[in-house]
Design a protein around this motif. Structure first.
Motif, PDB file in Angstrom:
ATOM      1  N   PHE A  66       0.839  -1.206   0.000  1.00  0.00           N
ATOM      2  CA  PHE A  66       0.000   0.000   0.000  1.00  0.00           C
ATOM      3  C   PHE A  66       0.871   1.253   0.000  1.00  0.00           C
ATOM      4  O   PHE A  66       1.799   1.383   0.807  1.00  0.00           O
ATOM      5  CB  PHE A  66      -0.928   0.028   1.213  1.00  0.00           C
ATOM      6  N   GLN A  71      -2.905   5.503   0.004  1.00  0.00           N
ATOM      7  CA  GLN A  71      -3.606   4.450   0.766  1.00  0.00           C
ATOM      8  C   GLN A  71      -3.118   4.438   2.208  1.00  0.00           C
ATOM      9  O   GLN A  71      -2.765   3.403   2.759  1.00  0.00           O
ATOM     10  CB  GLN A  71      -3.362   3.086   0.096  1.00  0.00           C
ATOM     11  N   ASP A  74      -4.685   2.006   4.969  1.00  0.00           N
ATOM     12  CA  ASP A  74      -4.373   0.611   4.670  1.00  0.00           C
ATOM     13  C   ASP A  74      -2.892   0.315   4.896  1.00  0.00           C
ATOM     14  O   ASP A  74      -2.531  -0.771   5.370  1.00  0.00           O
ATOM     15  CB  ASP A  74      -4.746   0.278   3.221  1.00  0.00           C
TER      16      ASP A  74
END
Length: 244
Positions: A66, A71, A74
């Motif tokens: 990620f 992101q 995450d």
């Protein structure tokens, strides 16, 4: 092996001209990866960038695949860390510190907290105020806080710095045991060559904000050099005898 950390071309330069330039390396599942360099070399800047405490000037960072720019949640949901110092509420007990921190995660039960305290050898002191703890105990509590979310990756900035011999050995053995038995990946910075040599599988060396080595097996170093110290001095372009 799965890539846990991927850093590519990371650059962060401060107004005073210091910082890090074009840092690239990879850390794989289950490794205890050492990030070796003197104080002021840029180790903490890299670590802060990895967990999103520093804005990335250029380059990219991925954690477990990620991208931390696009992101972020995450990327960091399976990461525990201690950067610079282990922070805890001094007026509270070890147990209560973990209890408060557990509110940020789903499904953490009392038995989980006791298990973590046992792992870091603090269970018998769980009701003592942190203000009464030694430095080594505070460092182990910091490790407990980093482990609370059951992370796949733990990032530790100078985890044995300032500890006495007993505290250093305890911290080192805990890290090695957690890596072997639970498969946790550790990314550890230190300026202490001996500790990196005893604790880590692979290392990267940072010097004056630049990597001079980006991932060599410790076992390979031991076969080709008299010591990690000799390898370090060779990597930064100095011979061991220059220091005599």
């Amino acid at each position: 092996m799965k890539k846990v950390i991927e850093v590519e071309g990371l650059t962060k330069v401060y107004n005073n001209g210091r910082g890090i330039k074009n840092i690239s390396f990879e850390v794989y599942t289950g490794e205890v990866f050492g990030f070796l360099g003197p104080n002021g070399a840029g180790k903490t800047t890299v670590m802060k960038s990895i967990i999103g405490l520093n804005a990335i000037e250029s380059g990219s960072i991925k954690i477990l695949g990620f991208d931390i720019k696009t992101q972020f949640e995450d990327a960091l949901k399976n990461v525990g860390s201690i950067i610079e110092t282990a922070e805890a509420y001094e007026y509270m007990s070890a147990y209560d510190n973990l209890k408060i921190a557990s509110r940020f995660y789903d499904g953490i039960k009392e038995i989980d907290i006791d298990e973590i305290l046992n792992t870091v050898k603090l269970k018998e002191f769980k009701r003592e105020k942190v203000s009464k703890f030694s430095l080594g105990m505070k460092q182990r509590l910091g490790l407990a806080l980093a482990l609370l979310s059951k992370p796949e990756l733990v990032i530790l900035d100078e985890p044995t710095n300032g500890l006495d011999i007993e505290g250093t050995v305890q911290m080192r053995n805990m890290i090695i045991k957690l890596s072997k038995e639970q498969g946790i990946t550790f990314f550890i910075s230190s300026h202490l060559i001996h500790e990196i040599e005893l604790m880590c599988n692979r290392i990267a060396i940072i010097h004056n904000g630049e990597l001079v080595n980006n991932g060599t097996d410790i076992d390979k170093i031991k076969k080709e050099y008299n010591s990690l110290e000799d390898f370090y001095m060779h990597s930064i372009g100095k011979e061991t005898e220059d220091r005599e």
